[in-house]
Motif scaffolding. Structure first.
Motif, PDB file in Angstrom:
ATOM      1  N   LEU A 176      -7.386 -11.623   5.775  1.00  0.00           N
ATOM      2  CA  LEU A 176      -7.915 -10.829   4.718  1.00  0.00           C
ATOM      3  C   LEU A 176      -9.666 -10.740   4.904  1.00  0.00           C
ATOM      4  N   THR A 177      -9.530 -12.025   5.925  1.00  0.00           N
ATOM      5  CA  THR A 177     -11.932 -11.921   5.940  1.00  0.00           C
ATOM      6  C   THR A 177     -11.921 -10.881   6.660  1.00  0.00           C
ATOM      7  N   ALA A 178     -11.088 -11.662   8.503  1.00  0.00           N
ATOM      8  CA  ALA A 178     -11.328 -11.303   9.575  1.00  0.00           C
ATOM      9  C   ALA A 178     -10.319  -9.251   9.580  1.00  0.00           C
ATOM     10  N   HIS A 179      -9.869  -9.507   8.808  1.00  0.00           N
ATOM     11  CA  HIS A 179      -9.861  -7.782   9.128  1.00  0.00           C
ATOM     12  C   HIS A 179      -9.899  -7.102   7.492  1.00  0.00           C
ATOM     13  N   ALA A 180      -9.668  -7.180   6.590  1.00  0.00           N
ATOM     14  CA  ALA A 180      -9.762  -6.334   5.128  1.00  0.00           C
ATOM     15  C   ALA A 180     -11.074  -6.803   4.834  1.00  0.00           C
ATOM     16  N   GLY A 209     -20.896  -7.425  -7.683  1.00  0.00           N
ATOM     17  CA  GLY A 209     -21.683  -7.078  -8.869  1.00  0.00           C
ATOM     18  C   GLY A 209     -20.300  -6.128  -9.992  1.00  0.00           C
ATOM     19  N   ARG A 210     -19.345  -7.058  -9.556  1.00  0.00           N
ATOM     20  CA  ARG A 210     -18.411  -6.721 -10.345  1.00  0.00           C
ATOM     21  C   ARG A 210     -17.900  -5.105  -9.832  1.00  0.00           C
ATOM     22  N   LYS A 211     -17.712  -4.809  -9.069  1.00  0.00           N
ATOM     23  CA  LYS A 211     -17.779  -3.796  -8.887  1.00  0.00           C
ATOM     24  C   LYS A 211     -16.225  -3.586  -7.162  1.00  0.00           C
ATOM     25  N   GLY A 212     -15.042  -2.366  -8.323  1.00  0.00           N
ATOM     26  CA  GLY A 212     -13.289  -3.107  -7.489  1.00  0.00           C
ATOM     27  C   GLY A 212     -13.147  -1.748  -6.753  1.00  0.00           C
ATOM     28  N   ARG A 213     -12.158  -1.584  -5.368  1.00  0.00           N
ATOM     29  CA  ARG A 213     -12.573  -0.916  -4.312  1.00  0.00           C
ATOM     30  C   ARG A 213     -10.962  -1.115  -3.835  1.00  0.00           C
ATOM     31  N   VAL A 214     -10.407   0.037  -2.819  1.00  0.00           N
ATOM     32  CA  VAL A 214      -9.830  -0.466  -2.789  1.00  0.00           C
ATOM     33  C   VAL A 214      -9.600  -0.690  -1.067  1.00  0.00           C
ATOM     34  N   VAL A 215      -8.607  -1.176  -0.139  1.00  0.00           N
ATOM     35  CA  VAL A 215      -8.826  -1.190   1.085  1.00  0.00           C
ATOM     36  C   VAL A 215      -7.888  -1.495   1.581  1.00  0.00           C
ATOM     37  N   ALA A 216      -7.883  -0.281   2.887  1.00  0.00           N
ATOM     38  CA  ALA A 216      -6.455  -0.976   3.812  1.00  0.00           C
ATOM     39  C   ALA A 216      -6.813  -2.048   4.721  1.00  0.00           C
ATOM     40  N   MET A 217      -5.650  -1.867   4.763  1.00  0.00           N
ATOM     41  CA  MET A 217      -4.828  -3.146   5.260  1.00  0.00           C
ATOM     42  C   MET A 217      -4.847  -2.946   7.142  1.00  0.00           C
ATOM     43  N   SER A 218      -4.616  -3.898   8.089  1.00  0.00           N
ATOM     44  CA  SER A 218      -4.352  -3.343   9.074  1.00  0.00           C
ATOM     45  C   SER A 218      -3.163  -3.386   9.323  1.00  0.00           C
ATOM     46  N   THR A 219      -2.173  -3.174  10.465  1.00  0.00           N
ATOM     47  CA  THR A 219      -0.872  -3.541  10.247  1.00  0.00           C
ATOM     48  C   THR A 219      -0.655  -5.600  10.446  1.00  0.00           C
ATOM     49  N   SER A 220      -1.096  -6.195  11.573  1.00  0.00           N
ATOM     50  CA  SER A 220      -1.116  -7.309  11.211  1.00  0.00           C
ATOM     51  C   SER A 220      -1.414  -8.115   9.958  1.00  0.00           C
ATOM     52  N   LEU A 221      -1.836  -7.933   8.574  1.00  0.00           N
ATOM     53  CA  LEU A 221      -2.668  -7.786   7.752  1.00  0.00           C
ATOM     54  C   LEU A 221      -0.924  -7.935   6.577  1.00  0.00           C
ATOM     55  N   SER A 222      -0.942  -6.199   6.866  1.00  0.00           N
ATOM     56  CA  SER A 222       0.164  -6.076   6.200  1.00  0.00           C
ATOM     57  C   SER A 222       1.308  -7.007   6.075  1.00  0.00           C
ATOM     58  N   ARG A 223       1.806  -7.096   7.827  1.00  0.00           N
ATOM     59  CA  ARG A 223       2.719  -7.495   7.990  1.00  0.00           C
ATOM     60  C   ARG A 223       3.200  -9.838   7.765  1.00  0.00           C
ATOM     61  N   ALA A 224       1.488  -9.894   8.151  1.00  0.00           N
ATOM     62  CA  ALA A 224       1.454 -11.378   7.290  1.00  0.00           C
ATOM     63  C   ALA A 224       1.192 -11.223   5.704  1.00  0.00           C
ATOM     64  N   ALA A 225       0.886 -10.441   4.627  1.00  0.00           N
ATOM     65  CA  ALA A 225       0.970  -9.829   3.259  1.00  0.00           C
ATOM     66  C   ALA A 225       3.072 -10.285   3.109  1.00  0.00           C
ATOM     67  N   ARG A 226       3.423  -9.355   4.110  1.00  0.00           N
ATOM     68  CA  ARG A 226       5.304  -9.464   3.444  1.00  0.00           C
ATOM     69  C   ARG A 226       4.818 -10.490   3.297  1.00  0.00           C
ATOM     70  N   HIS A 227       5.090 -11.045   4.817  1.00  0.00           N
ATOM     71  CA  HIS A 227       5.873 -12.370   5.211  1.00  0.00           C
ATOM     72  C   HIS A 227       4.802 -13.547   4.009  1.00  0.00           C
ATOM     73  N   TYR A 228       3.424 -13.861   3.932  1.00  0.00           N
ATOM     74  CA  TYR A 228       3.330 -15.069   2.969  1.00  0.00           C
ATOM     75  C   TYR A 228       4.147 -14.439   1.186  1.00  0.00           C
ATOM     76  N   ARG A 229       4.295 -12.840   1.007  1.00  0.00           N
ATOM     77  CA  ARG A 229       4.883 -12.298  -0.721  1.00  0.00           C
ATOM     78  C   ARG A 229       6.569 -13.423  -0.543  1.00  0.00           C
TER      79      ARG A 229
END
Length: 330
Positions: A176-180, A209-229
């Motif tokens: 999340l820190t190094a890819h997102a 600053g309480r600002k929201g944003r949408v961030v794209a995931m790398s392929t590795s991050l999305s795979r890690a997210a699925r595994h973590y979930r």
């Protein structure tokens, strides 16, 4: 009067001062400054920051803590050097700056301490204790060393070595820190509904600053997210206590950055890589992305920077020979 540094209820801490009548507010502020009561001066500064500061009671805990520490340091210096806080000498503020520089503090760090001391004086003026503004003309030299030189990103090899040793929580956090490119506070604040592995994006609801944003995931991050979930997400087994999580809960079991740092440091130690905090991961994301797309604006958006200059100065830079292909054939 003693008040602990930020512990969650900033409004309650602020009201210990704002509920006072003007004359009592002034009396207590004068007394705190006259006696150089460090705790009371920190309390007053915190109350002012939360009441009159740009973000008010929504000021982040890290900002409150930084100003509290800076105020404490200046108050202790004033006590040791017999500085009259209510009627400071015209050289006192610059003497404090020079004292920190002579002790080896970097200009950027000194600037932060000056900001806290200046906030203390705004608080004293707000309370009616003094009209003094000693830091108005204080000079702090600029640090000409680029941010990427002073605090470089982690290297590709270092991150690969650490990821190999990290447990599932630390690995996902590092992605999340190094890819997102998320700040550690943004990563720890994520909830399950913020992750969309299918669309390969995540939602930062309250960035700097309480600002929201949408961030794209790398392929590795999305795979890690699925595994973590699959292991810890809603409806899945929670390996920490045998219970199941529910939607809306935080993604990470870490309660704060200190706990996260403790666990991530273990992976760095096992990999033989020096841990330099979470920010070099963000810088890795910025530097690698810029080298790939060569667009400071898009990199700034990915990192959540309001100004492209912030990205340019401290987070990403093009290689010195970046133009060689463009100049080929001239």
């Amino acid at each position: 009067m003693t008040l602990a540094v930020y512990q969650g209820d900033l409004l309650a801490q602020t009201r210990q001062w704002t509920n006072l009548h003007d004359e009592e507010l002034r009396r207590r502020a004068v007394q705190a400054a006259g006696e150089k009561d460090v705790d009371a001066l920190v309390s007053l500064t915190t109350a002012y920051l939360a009441h009159q500061g740009g973000s008010g009671v929504l000021t982040s805990p890290r900002t409150v803590e930084a100003y509290a520490l800076g105020t404490r340091q200046f108050a202790l210096y004033a006590r040791e050097q017999a500085v009259n806080l209510l009627r400071p000498h015209r050289h006192d503020a610059q003497n404090y700056v020079n004292h920190m520089l002579a002790a080896g503090r970097k200009p950027a760090g000194v600037q932060l301490k000056v900001a806290a001391a200046s906030c203390l004086y705004r608080a004293l003026r707000w309370a009616g204790a003094t009209d003094a503004d000693p830091f108005r003309d204080a000079k702090v030299p600029k640090d000409r060393t680029p941010g990427l030189v002073k605090r470089p990103p982690y290297s590709e090899d270092d991150l690969a070595d650490v990821l190999e040793k990290a447990d599932i929580h630390a690995k996902f956090l590092l992605f999340l820190t190094a890819h997102a490119g998320l700040r550690i506070s943004e990563a720890l604040a994520l909830e399950w509904d913020d992750l969309d592995e299918g669309a390969r994006r995540l939602h930062v609801r309250s960035g700097k600053g309480r600002k929201g944003r949408v961030v794209a995931m790398s392929t590795s991050l999305s795979r890690a997210a699925r595994h973590y979930r699959g292991l810890y997400g809603p409806g899945g087994p929670d390996h920490t206590d045998g219970k199941r999580t529910t939607p809306g809960e935080r993604v990470f079991r870490y309660a704060d950055m200190t706990t996260a740092r403790y666990h991530v440091q273990k992976a760095f130690k096992q990999a033989g890589v020096r841990f330099r905090g979470f920010h070099p991961g963000r810088k890795y994301a910025g530097t690698r992305l810029l080298q790939q797309i060569k667009d400071f604006g898009r990199v700034a958006a990915h990192l959540g920077h309001e100004s492209v200059d912030t990205t340019r100065k401290g987070y990403a830079q093009l290689a010195a020979d970046d133009l060689k292909d463009d100049l080929a054939g001239w």
